[in-house]
Design a protein around this motif. Sequence first.
Motif, short mmCIF file in Angstrom:
data_model
loop_
_atom_site.label_atom_id
_atom_site.label_comp_id
_atom_site.label_asym_id
_atom_site.label_seq_id
_atom_site.Cartn_x
_atom_site.Cartn_y
_atom_site.Cartn_z
N SER A 92 1.06 4.92 3.22
CA SER A 92 -0.33 5.10 3.66
C SER A 92 -0.94 6.39 3.14
O SER A 92 -0.28 7.43 3.07
CB SER A 92 -0.38 5.09 5.19
N HIS A 93 -2.22 6.30 2.79
CA HIS A 93 -3.02 7.47 2.43
C HIS A 93 -4.28 7.49 3.30
O HIS A 93 -5.28 8.10 2.93
CB HIS A 93 -3.37 7.42 0.95
N THR A 94 -4.19 6.79 4.43
CA THR A 94 -5.25 6.55 5.42
C THR A 94 -6.19 5.44 4.94
O THR A 94 -6.23 5.10 3.76
CB THR A 94 -6.08 7.80 5.77
N MET A 110 -5.37 3.77 11.15
CA MET A 110 -4.05 3.65 10.55
C MET A 110 -3.52 2.23 10.76
O MET A 110 -2.93 1.63 9.86
CB MET A 110 -3.09 4.68 11.15
N LYS A 111 -3.72 1.69 11.95
CA LYS A 111 -3.29 0.32 12.25
C LYS A 111 -4.04 -0.68 11.37
O LYS A 111 -3.45 -1.66 10.89
CB LYS A 111 -3.52 0.00 13.72
N LYS A 112 -5.31 -0.41 11.14
CA LYS A 112 -6.13 -1.30 10.32
C LYS A 112 -5.58 -1.39 8.90
O LYS A 112 -5.48 -2.48 8.32
CB LYS A 112 -7.57 -0.77 10.30
N VAL A 117 -1.87 -4.07 4.75
CA VAL A 117 -0.68 -3.99 3.91
C VAL A 117 0.32 -5.07 4.32
O VAL A 117 0.87 -5.79 3.47
CB VAL A 117 -0.02 -2.60 4.00
N GLU A 118 0.53 -5.22 5.62
CA GLU A 118 1.49 -6.21 6.10
C GLU A 118 1.06 -7.62 5.74
O GLU A 118 1.90 -8.48 5.41
CB GLU A 118 1.66 -6.08 7.61
N ALA A 119 -0.23 -7.90 5.79
CA ALA A 119 -0.73 -9.23 5.46
C ALA A 119 -0.42 -9.61 4.02
O ALA A 119 -0.27 -10.79 3.69
CB ALA A 119 -2.24 -9.30 5.71
N ASN A 120 -0.29 -8.60 3.15
CA ASN A 120 -0.05 -8.86 1.73
C ASN A 120 1.40 -8.64 1.30
O ASN A 120 1.80 -9.12 0.24
CB ASN A 120 -0.96 -7.96 0.89
N THR A 121 2.16 -7.89 2.09
CA THR A 121 3.52 -7.55 1.66
C THR A 121 4.60 -7.95 2.65
O THR A 121 5.76 -8.05 2.29
CB THR A 121 3.64 -6.03 1.43
N GLY A 122 4.22 -8.12 3.92
CA GLY A 122 5.21 -8.46 4.93
C GLY A 122 5.81 -7.26 5.63
O GLY A 122 6.67 -7.41 6.49
N GLU A 144 3.24 11.95 13.26
CA GLU A 144 4.60 11.66 13.73
C GLU A 144 4.59 10.91 15.06
O GLU A 144 5.43 10.06 15.31
CB GLU A 144 5.40 12.96 13.85
N LYS A 145 3.62 11.22 15.91
CA LYS A 145 3.50 10.51 17.18
C LYS A 145 3.18 9.03 16.97
O LYS A 145 3.46 8.19 17.83
CB LYS A 145 2.44 11.17 18.06
N LEU A 146 2.58 8.72 15.83
CA LEU A 146 2.27 7.33 15.49
C LEU A 146 3.42 6.66 14.73
O LEU A 146 3.33 5.49 14.36
CB LEU A 146 0.99 7.26 14.65
N GLY A 147 4.50 7.42 14.49
CA GLY A 147 5.69 6.85 13.87
C GLY A 147 5.81 7.06 12.37
O GLY A 147 6.65 6.43 11.73
#
Length: 293
Positions: A92-94, A110-112, A117-122, A144-147
């Motif tokens: 991620s680069h935001t 970040m979730k967006k 990314v997940e929709a295209n890569t899994g 870091e709090k967001l993982g």
Amino acid sequence: MRAFNIVTLAISAVLSAKAARIESCTEPNTIALTFDDGPYEFTNELMDTLKAHNIHATFFVNAYNYWKDFPENKEKQQVWVRAKKEGHQIASHTWDHTIPDDDKELEEKMKKLDDLVEANTGYRPKYVRAPLGACNPECVDRFEKLGYKVIQWDTDTHDWDVEKDDDDQVIPESKDKRVAAAKEFLKGEFDQKKSNYMILMHDVYNHTVSEIVPWIIENNPFKDYKYVTVAECLGDYSISVNDTTANNSTDRSLVTGNSTDAQNLTANGAITNQMFSFSMMITFLFGFLYFLF
């Protein structure tokens, strides 16, 4: 009360010690090529070059930056599908090259990006690089709090430092000077024969893709060094890039795993070093409390 204040300060020091950017690889004889701000019109050409030389790289991506229609354009999103298929790491680069001040807005954006990314890569990125690399300890703590693990670099080509005309096109003379300066800088870095390199570039510039990257590949003097993803150069082999079964885990990180041996390795490097430092500080704290009371 004095003892309580000392303990409070000690605990704060332990917790704040975790918030640190990762600025270099830890695995010896590795080179991590990293590219920010894309994808863009030059990204596929870059992947052609990387594929021809069997090189895996890391892309720190935005969804809304140079390509304003990228979030809705399924055809353009195929660049991420290809990157994953060819063994590159997507980080991620935001969402739009900004870091919102509001924590909730940051988490939502970040979730967006992760969702796209997940929709295209899994898989969902668990590494992040701040826009412009501008991320103080408080900023690192928020990520870091967001993982996320916050990644910096140790070798900056300054490929972005070019002049543009009124049409936002790179001025040829400025481009030529920048490419020459980047080559001279990299030659000096390679002459030092460091244990490893984490190189910052941008796949949104034609001169980076068509001139600087090929020069690195042709002039890298270390035949025993391996081009790897950022996760690999940190010794993090916890998830294969082709493994889509463990992507909901927030405490494991994406890597490009191309061999069975690599996938069986445990995370080490910077991550292990951070855990060791944290454990040592905890041990020191309890020892201090023992003598205090």
